[in-house]
Write a protein that holds these residues in place. Structure first.
Motif, PDB file in Angstrom:
ATOM      1  N   GLU A 129       0.847  -1.194   0.000  1.00 52.81           N
ATOM      2  CA  GLU A 129       0.000   0.000   0.000  1.00 52.81           C
ATOM      3  C   GLU A 129       0.883   1.245   0.000  1.00 52.81           C
ATOM      4  O   GLU A 129       1.649   1.467   0.945  1.00 52.81           O
ATOM      5  N   PRO A 130       0.814   2.077  -1.044  1.00 56.18           N
ATOM      6  CA  PRO A 130       1.717   3.219  -1.150  1.00 56.18           C
ATOM      7  C   PRO A 130       1.344   4.443  -0.321  1.00 56.18           C
ATOM      8  O   PRO A 130       2.221   5.251   0.007  1.00 56.18           O
ATOM      9  N   LEU A 131       0.071   4.649   0.016  1.00 60.16           N
ATOM     10  CA  LEU A 131      -0.344   5.849   0.734  1.00 60.16           C
ATOM     11  C   LEU A 131       0.060   5.778   2.205  1.00 60.16           C
ATOM     12  O   LEU A 131      -0.247   4.803   2.889  1.00 60.16           O
ATOM     13  N   ALA A 132       0.717   6.815   2.682  1.00 58.23           N
ATOM     14  CA  ALA A 132       1.246   6.807   4.044  1.00 58.23           C
ATOM     15  C   ALA A 132       0.145   6.651   5.092  1.00 58.23           C
ATOM     16  O   ALA A 132       0.257   5.838   6.016  1.00 58.23           O
ATOM     17  N   ARG A 133      -0.930   7.405   4.962  1.00 59.33           N
ATOM     18  CA  ARG A 133      -2.010   7.349   5.955  1.00 59.33           C
ATOM     19  C   ARG A 133      -2.712   6.005   5.942  1.00 59.33           C
ATOM     20  O   ARG A 133      -2.995   5.423   7.003  1.00 59.33           O
ATOM     21  N   GLU A 134      -2.972   5.491   4.746  1.00 55.24           N
ATOM     22  CA  GLU A 134      -3.651   4.200   4.650  1.00 55.24           C
ATOM     23  C   GLU A 134      -2.739   3.076   5.132  1.00 55.24           C
ATOM     24  O   GLU A 134      -3.211   2.106   5.729  1.00 55.24           O
ATOM     25  N   PHE A 135      -1.433   3.200   4.867  1.00 57.46           N
ATOM     26  CA  PHE A 135      -0.508   2.165   5.346  1.00 57.46           C
ATOM     27  C   PHE A 135      -0.458   2.141   6.870  1.00 57.46           C
ATOM     28  O   PHE A 135      -0.315   1.068   7.471  1.00 57.46           O
ATOM     29  N   SER A 136      -0.594   3.297   7.492  1.00 59.83           N
ATOM     30  CA  SER A 136      -0.625   3.349   8.949  1.00 59.83           C
ATOM     31  C   SER A 136      -1.813   2.557   9.490  1.00 59.83           C
ATOM     32  O   SER A 136      -1.692   1.798  10.459  1.00 59.83           O
ATOM     33  N   ASN A 137      -2.961   2.686   8.835  1.00 62.31           N
ATOM     34  CA  ASN A 137      -4.145   1.920   9.226  1.00 62.31           C
ATOM     35  C   ASN A 137      -3.949   0.433   8.922  1.00 62.31           C
ATOM     36  O   ASN A 137      -4.407  -0.432   9.673  1.00 62.31           O
ATOM     37  N   LEU A 138      -3.267   0.156   7.820  1.00 63.18           N
ATOM     38  CA  LEU A 138      -2.983  -1.226   7.444  1.00 63.18           C
ATOM     39  C   LEU A 138      -2.091  -1.893   8.484  1.00 63.18           C
ATOM     40  O   LEU A 138      -2.331  -3.046   8.881  1.00 63.18           O
ATOM     41  N   THR A 190       9.803   6.995  -8.658  1.00 68.25           N
ATOM     42  CA  THR A 190       8.957   7.745  -7.742  1.00 68.25           C
ATOM     43  C   THR A 190       7.970   8.548  -8.570  1.00 68.25           C
ATOM     44  O   THR A 190       8.358   9.224  -9.526  1.00 68.25           O
ATOM     45  N   ARG A 191       6.683   8.439  -8.217  1.00 69.73           N
ATOM     46  CA  ARG A 191       5.646   9.144  -8.968  1.00 69.73           C
ATOM     47  C   ARG A 191       4.623   9.739  -8.021  1.00 69.73           C
ATOM     48  O   ARG A 191       4.531   9.362  -6.851  1.00 69.73           O
ATOM     49  N   SER A 192       3.824  10.628  -8.563  1.00 72.51           N
ATOM     50  CA  SER A 192       2.737  11.236  -7.803  1.00 72.51           C
ATOM     51  C   SER A 192       1.480  10.394  -7.982  1.00 72.51           C
ATOM     52  O   SER A 192       1.147   9.993  -9.097  1.00 72.51           O
ATOM     53  N   VAL A 251     -12.717  11.545 -15.606  1.00 75.40           N
ATOM     54  CA  VAL A 251     -13.622  12.627 -15.217  1.00 75.40           C
ATOM     55  C   VAL A 251     -12.811  13.747 -14.579  1.00 75.40           C
ATOM     56  O   VAL A 251     -12.273  13.608 -13.470  1.00 75.40           O
ATOM     57  N   ASN A 252     -12.710  14.867 -15.251  1.00 73.94           N
ATOM     58  CA  ASN A 252     -11.846  15.962 -14.799  1.00 73.94           C
ATOM     59  C   ASN A 252     -12.339  16.661 -13.545  1.00 73.94           C
ATOM     60  O   ASN A 252     -11.555  17.299 -12.845  1.00 73.94           O
ATOM     61  N   LYS A 253     -13.624  16.563 -13.261  1.00 73.43           N
ATOM     62  CA  LYS A 253     -14.172  17.293 -12.122  1.00 73.43           C
ATOM     63  C   LYS A 253     -13.876  16.623 -10.784  1.00 73.43           C
ATOM     64  O   LYS A 253     -14.214  17.160  -9.726  1.00 73.43           O
ATOM     65  N   VAL A 254     -13.246  15.444 -10.820  1.00 76.89           N
ATOM     66  CA  VAL A 254     -12.900  14.759  -9.580  1.00 76.89           C
ATOM     67  C   VAL A 254     -11.849  15.562  -8.825  1.00 76.89           C
ATOM     68  O   VAL A 254     -10.830  15.964  -9.383  1.00 76.89           O
ATOM     69  N   LYS A 255     -12.096  15.815  -7.538  1.00 79.93           N
ATOM     70  CA  LYS A 255     -11.137  16.526  -6.698  1.00 79.93           C
ATOM     71  C   LYS A 255     -10.259  15.518  -5.969  1.00 79.93           C
ATOM     72  O   LYS A 255     -10.763  14.533  -5.421  1.00 79.93           O
ATOM     73  N   TYR A 256      -8.959  15.736  -5.992  1.00 82.70           N
ATOM     74  CA  TYR A 256      -8.069  14.817  -5.320  1.00 82.70           C
ATOM     75  C   TYR A 256      -6.813  15.509  -4.823  1.00 82.70           C
ATOM     76  O   TYR A 256      -6.400  16.544  -5.333  1.00 82.70           O
ATOM     77  N   GLU A 257      -6.232  14.912  -3.798  1.00 82.11           N
ATOM     78  CA  GLU A 257      -4.929  15.327  -3.302  1.00 82.11           C
ATOM     79  C   GLU A 257      -3.874  14.506  -4.047  1.00 82.11           C
ATOM     80  O   GLU A 257      -4.200  13.560  -4.761  1.00 82.11           O
ATOM     81  N   THR A 258      -2.618  14.863  -3.856  1.00 81.96           N
ATOM     82  CA  THR A 258      -1.542  14.069  -4.438  1.00 81.96           C
ATOM     83  C   THR A 258      -0.494  13.762  -3.366  1.00 81.96           C
ATOM     84  O   THR A 258      -0.390  14.460  -2.358  1.00 81.96           O
ATOM     85  N   GLU A 259       0.235  12.683  -3.620  1.00 81.43           N
ATOM     86  CA  GLU A 259       1.295  12.259  -2.710  1.00 81.43           C
ATOM     87  C   GLU A 259       2.381  11.591  -3.543  1.00 81.43           C
ATOM     88  O   GLU A 259       2.084  10.853  -4.491  1.00 81.43           O
ATOM     89  N   SER A 260       3.623  11.837  -3.213  1.00 85.84           N
ATOM     90  CA  SER A 260       4.737  11.197  -3.905  1.00 85.84           C
ATOM     91  C   SER A 260       4.956   9.808  -3.312  1.00 85.84           C
ATOM     92  O   SER A 260       5.086   9.667  -2.085  1.00 85.84           O
TER      93      SER A 260
END
Length: 228
Positions: A50-59, A82-84, A101-110
């Motif tokens: 799991e690449p996302l830091a917050r989700e990995f903490s829960n994992l 390394t990618r975003s 869908v361009n209207k999707v709002k999202y954050e990014t993480e490296s």
């Protein structure tokens, strides 16, 4: 709910038929899939990525009391880089690709991306006796994960991948292209199940379950289908 139950029955049967003792959970999020594996009776090794830091903490919190479940805070792909990654509010939909869908709002993480065939020998609990099942749920990146397993393909006995009938991310393969890649590498289709439908009830996404032909003793010409 009924369709998910049926899908889990097929997954359980495939894992036990192939005598799987190691599941690679690629795109683990908070460990939902691994928990379902335990619920259907699988007791072998689970390696979650799991690449996302917050989700990995829960994992980590999910697997800390399970001695046969470990995890890595990386993404898998065809290149070491390394990618975003794009992270919408519903984090299970996070992707290394851009949404259609361009209207999707999202954050990014490296995030760090590694090839499976390069990291696999660094995982201490995996050995020559490991019978591996590769589960991929990476929102459009499954084929890239699979390509990164080229050097260890003979060790993979079965796989699960999400297929898109209408791709949700830019530059991702559709279901025909994905299946062609898997079949060309020697995998045969075991089951298809519906993941999502469109608002007009057309197919949107499917889960495919496949087994590696090189590890199967039976073939269609050995089956007694026409003799009653």
């Amino acid at each position: 709910m009924i369709s998910r139950t049926v899908e889990l029955i097929y997954l359980r049967d495939l894992i036990f038929d192939l005598k799987i003792n190691c599941v690679l959970d690629v795109g683990a999020n908070q460990g939902q899939y691994a928990k379902e594996l335990r619920a259907i009776g699988y007791k072998g090794l689970i390696v979650s990525f799991e690449p996302l830091a917050r989700e990995f903490s829960n994992l980590e919190a999910a697997f800390k009391n399970d001695s046969n479940w470990i995890g890595y805070n990386v993404a898998l792909g065809s290149l070491n880089e390394t990618r975003s990654i794009n992270i919408p509010k519903l984090t299970v939909m996070s992707s290394l690709l851009e949404p259609v869908v361009n209207k999707v709002k999202y954050e990014t993480e490296s995030v760090e991306i590694v090839r499976l065939d390069e990291i696999i020998n660094k995982i201490g609990k995996i050995n020559d006796g490991s019978r591996i099942f590769l589960k991929m749920d990476t929102q459009g990146f499954d084929v890239e994960v699979f390509k990164g397993a080229a050097g260890c393909m003979s060790r993979i006995f079965g796989l699960q991948s999400e297929l898109s009938v209408f791709p949700l991310y830019k530059n991702m393969p559709d279901y025909r292209e994905s299946l062609d890649v898997y079949e060309s590498a020697g995998f045969a289709l075991y089951n298809l199940s519906v993941v999502n439908r469109t608002d007009i009830n057309s197919l949107l996404e499917l889960n495919c379950f496949m087994h590696n032909r090189r590890h199967m003793n039976s073939s269609i010409d050995k089956l007694n289908l026409f003799n009653g």
